[in-house]
Design a protein around this motif. Structure first.
Motif, PDB file in Angstrom:
ATOM      1  N   VAL A   1       0.842  -1.200   0.000  1.00 14.98           N
ATOM      2  CA  VAL A   1       0.000   0.000   0.000  1.00 14.98           C
ATOM      3  C   VAL A   1       0.873   1.244   0.000  1.00 14.98           C
ATOM      4  N   HIS A   2       0.537   2.164  -0.906  1.00 17.02           N
ATOM      5  CA  HIS A   2       1.246   3.433  -1.064  1.00 17.02           C
ATOM      6  C   HIS A   2       0.376   4.560  -0.507  1.00 17.02           C
ATOM      7  N   TRP A   3       1.010   5.487   0.204  1.00 17.88           N
ATOM      8  CA  TRP A   3       0.309   6.597   0.870  1.00 17.88           C
ATOM      9  C   TRP A   3       0.532   7.827  -0.005  1.00 17.88           C
ATOM     10  N   HIS A   4      -0.324   7.969  -1.001  1.00 17.57           N
ATOM     11  CA  HIS A   4      -0.039   8.889  -2.107  1.00 17.57           C
ATOM     12  C   HIS A   4       0.021  10.342  -1.654  1.00 17.57           C
ATOM     13  N   GLY A   5       1.172  10.966  -1.914  1.00 14.54           N
ATOM     14  CA  GLY A   5       1.343  12.394  -1.642  1.00 14.54           C
ATOM     15  C   GLY A   5       1.970  12.701  -0.294  1.00 14.54           C
TER      16      GLY A   5
ATOM     17  N   TYR B   1      -5.046  13.471   0.986  1.00 15.94           N
ATOM     18  CA  TYR B   1      -4.186  12.449   0.376  1.00 15.94           C
ATOM     19  C   TYR B   1      -5.033  11.203   0.161  1.00 15.94           C
ATOM     20  N   TRP B   2      -4.409  10.142  -0.334  1.00 12.33           N
ATOM     21  CA  TRP B   2      -5.166   8.893  -0.446  1.00 12.33           C
ATOM     22  C   TRP B   2      -4.201   7.729  -0.436  1.00 12.33           C
ATOM     23  N   TYR B   3      -4.745   6.561  -0.211  1.00 11.87           N
ATOM     24  CA  TYR B   3      -3.901   5.363  -0.233  1.00 11.87           C
ATOM     25  C   TYR B   3      -4.430   4.419  -1.295  1.00 11.87           C
ATOM     26  N   HIS B   4      -3.506   3.654  -1.859  1.00 18.97           N
ATOM     27  CA  HIS B   4      -3.922   2.688  -2.873  1.00 18.97           C
ATOM     28  C   HIS B   4      -2.871   1.603  -2.990  1.00 18.97           C
ATOM     29  N   SER B   5      -3.287   0.483  -3.558  1.00 21.01           N
ATOM     30  CA  SER B   5      -2.337  -0.591  -3.816  1.00 21.01           C
ATOM     31  C   SER B   5      -1.263  -0.089  -4.767  1.00 21.01           C
ATOM     32  N   HIS B   6      -0.027  -0.544  -4.539  1.00 20.46           N
ATOM     33  CA  HIS B   6       1.036  -0.233  -5.496  1.00 20.46           C
ATOM     34  C   HIS B   6       1.661  -1.511  -6.049  1.00 20.46           C
ATOM     35  N   TYR B   7       0.891  -2.600  -6.025  1.00 23.38           N
ATOM     36  CA  TYR B   7       1.340  -3.854  -6.625  1.00 23.38           C
ATOM     37  C   TYR B   7       0.328  -4.241  -7.699  1.00 23.38           C
TER      38      TYR B   7
ATOM     39  N   ILE C   1       2.002  12.861 -14.460  1.00 26.13           N
ATOM     40  CA  ILE C   1       3.280  12.352 -13.964  1.00 26.13           C
ATOM     41  C   ILE C   1       3.396  12.586 -12.462  1.00 26.13           C
ATOM     42  N   HIS C   2       3.657  11.505 -11.754  1.00 28.73           N
ATOM     43  CA  HIS C   2       3.707  11.528 -10.284  1.00 28.73           C
ATOM     44  C   HIS C   2       5.120  11.253  -9.791  1.00 28.73           C
ATOM     45  N   LEU C   3       5.567  12.099  -8.865  1.00 29.57           N
ATOM     46  CA  LEU C   3       6.840  11.891  -8.169  1.00 29.57           C
ATOM     47  C   LEU C   3       6.537  11.463  -6.739  1.00 29.57           C
ATOM     48  N   HIS C   4       7.152  10.403  -6.303  1.00 31.23           N
ATOM     49  CA  HIS C   4       6.944   9.936  -4.928  1.00 31.23           C
ATOM     50  C   HIS C   4       7.794  10.733  -3.930  1.00 31.23           C
ATOM     51  N   GLY C   5       7.264  10.863  -2.722  1.00 27.91           N
ATOM     52  CA  GLY C   5       8.070  11.359  -1.593  1.00 27.91           C
ATOM     53  C   GLY C   5       8.327  12.849  -1.546  1.00 27.91           C
TER      54      GLY C   5
ATOM     55  N   TRP D   1      13.011   6.932  -5.128  1.00 31.94           N
ATOM     56  CA  TRP D   1      11.647   7.417  -5.342  1.00 31.94           C
ATOM     57  C   TRP D   1      11.220   7.219  -6.788  1.00 31.94           C
ATOM     58  N   LEU D   2      10.024   6.686  -6.958  1.00 34.84           N
ATOM     59  CA  LEU D   2       9.488   6.489  -8.301  1.00 34.84           C
ATOM     60  C   LEU D   2       9.055   7.807  -8.934  1.00 34.84           C
ATOM     61  N   ILE D   3       9.184   7.870 -10.238  1.00 36.73           N
ATOM     62  CA  ILE D   3       8.466   8.841 -11.069  1.00 36.73           C
ATOM     63  C   ILE D   3       7.732   7.988 -12.100  1.00 36.73           C
ATOM     64  N   HIS D   4       6.430   8.147 -12.169  1.00 39.22           N
ATOM     65  CA  HIS D   4       5.709   7.348 -13.165  1.00 39.22           C
ATOM     66  C   HIS D   4       4.459   8.054 -13.612  1.00 39.22           C
ATOM     67  N   CYS D   5       3.953   7.608 -14.746  1.00 41.85           N
ATOM     68  CA  CYS D   5       2.653   8.099 -15.176  1.00 41.85           C
ATOM     69  C   CYS D   5       1.606   7.472 -14.273  1.00 41.85           C
ATOM     70  N   HIS D   6       0.673   8.291 -13.758  1.00 41.48           N
ATOM     71  CA  HIS D   6      -0.372   7.744 -12.885  1.00 41.48           C
ATOM     72  C   HIS D   6      -1.574   7.253 -13.686  1.00 41.48           C
ATOM     73  N   MET D   7      -1.487   7.301 -15.020  1.00 39.38           N
ATOM     74  CA  MET D   7      -2.396   6.490 -15.809  1.00 39.38           C
ATOM     75  C   MET D   7      -1.784   5.098 -15.649  1.00 39.38           C
TER      76      MET D   7
END
Ligand code: C2O
Ligand code: CU
Length: 415
Positions: free
Chosen positions: A65-69, A105-111, A351-355, A394-400
């Motif tokens: 689980v990722h704690w987005h933002g 913020y929100w949480y979601h699966s990251h797997y 585009i999302h940057l983590h952390g 830290w990941l950078i990824h498209c959140h699509m």
């Protein structure tokens, strides 16, 4: 308003759930959720106080689980392979962090998130204000969409190559979930909008209210601004403070006209409220950028109707698909970096940057909004300025999320 004492351990159990997603009278939907519900429970925590969340995996496959933002410690970021091992079925992992910022913020699966999130593994995470604004209600509005069959079951197709190469998994049904379903005319209400969809961009209109946008991606705006053209890319949030003038509706704007996501019933009149101006929330507390020491460019490539690239998946950043051993950027702790995101494809990308949060550089070249996810339209580019002050990978990824599994992922290292 439900709150949790700081020493409490919160519990989230990832599990299969059955939920009435389609309008009443239609079939129920078998999906995934937390603690028996989809979306998962709204977690409310306090800035600066330790949060411990036990995540139990009641699924038949791994999860994380990722704690987005949330600008948290790297090993609590919830990214399999990069920051943690998978939580195996029936195992529990405790995530501990101290949220440094108030907001939505929100949480979601990251797997296998393109599938686990599409199946429902999401929920709101609210960091409460020390000095709350003067409002009558604080209501979360979480939006998502699903590919539904006639009987209410989810279609089983989450990664067909056609959608991955285009706009991604798109639902044929969308709605918003509200944490409360009734208000009075004359109430002043805070709405916390969260786009939890895997790939859909929501242009949103709210009727029956007049008010302002006060925060984006959790971070307060120094000057609240009009709600016109409110667009949320996947994972983006917007906080509104509004006065209720009539029945409230949340609509997604489409070429075919407005599509109703949720209604908020209005009953009675609040005669006590004296309307003052809508004030800014407390300012964010982030490090001040200095002159950038590096200027990097991250070019989005590939997809349908896109140019060729050298990556070995459908999408790529700078000619490279998926996570590689070498980071896209290596930064010293505290370094200010400018990144130009170039969208050389035929689709928009969020585009999302983590952390970290970063500043979008506005047209005048000045520091604009603070965000953790920035929407870059096809053929456009955006500069951002970020103080990399959080050590780790830290990941950078498209959140699509279909684009992320299609290769649009990289990472940075902060030492
Ligand atoms: Cu909200 Cu890497 O994700
Ligand atoms: Cu994308």
């Amino acid at each position: 308003m439900p709150t949790f004492a700081a020493e409490d351990t919160l519990r989230l159990k990832a599990e299969a759930v059955t939920q009435q997603i389609l309008p009443d009278g239609n079939g129920v939907t078998s999906m995934l959720g937390f603690n028996g519900s989809m979306p998962g429970p709204e977690l409310r925590v306090r800035r600066g106080e330790p949060v411990n969340i036990d995540v139990e995996n009641g699924l038949e496959e791994g999860t994380a689980v990722h704690w987005h933002g949330i600008r948290l410690e790297n090993q609590m970021d919830g990214v399999p392979m990069l920051t943690q091992e998978l939580i195996e079925p029936s195992d529990t992992k405790t995530y501990s962090f101290i949220p440094p910022d108030e907001g939505t913020y929100w949480y979601h699966s990251h797997y296998i998130s393109y599938e686990q999130v599409a199946r429902g593994m999401m929920g709101p995470l609210i960091v409460e204000d020390e000095t709350p604004p003067d409002i009558d209600h604080d209501i979360t509005v979480l939006m998502a969409d699903w590919q539904m069959q006639e009987d209410g079951s989810l279609s089983k197709e989450f990664t067909d190559m056609h959608s991955v190469a285009h706009g991604g998994y798109m639902g044929n049904f969308a709605r918003a979930f509200l944490s409360q379903d009734q208000v009075k005319t004359g109430d002043r209400v805070r709405f916390r909008l969260i786009n939890a969809a895997t790939n859909r961009i929501f242009p949103v209109a709210v009727s029956g209210v007049s008010g302002l946008v006060v925060a984006l991606d959790g971070m307060s705006l120094s000057e609240p601004r009009p709600m016109a053209e409110l667009t949320l890319a996947p994972a983006q949030r917007a906080d509104l403070i509004v006065d209720v003038t009539g029945p409230v509706g949340f609509d997604m704007l489409t070429r075919q006209g407005p599509y109703r996501l949720a209604d908020l019933a209005v009953s009675g009149t609040n005669t006590d409220r004296v309307d003052g101006p809508i004030m800014a929330l407390s300012p964010p507390n982030l490090p001040t950028p200095t002159d950038p020491t590096q200027h990097l460019t991250l070019t989005m490539m590939g997809g349908a109707m896109g140019g060729r690239h050298d990556g070995d998946n459908i999408w790529a950043f700078n000619n490279v698909s998926d996570l590689q051993g070498d980071p896209f950027g290596s930064f010293q702790n505290g370094e200010t970096v400018r990144i130009t995101f170039v969208n050389d494809t035929s689709f928009p990308h969020g585009i999302h940057l983590h952390g970290h949060h970063f500043y979008e550089v506005d047209e005048s070249g000045a520091l604009g909004d603070l965000r953790d996810t920035t929407l870059v339209n096809a053929g456009e580019s955006r500069d951002v300025i970020c103080v990399f002050d959080n050590p780790g990978r830290w990941l950078i990824h498209c959140h699509m999320l279909s684009h992320a599994v299609g290769g649009m992922r990289t990472w940075v290292n902060v030492a």
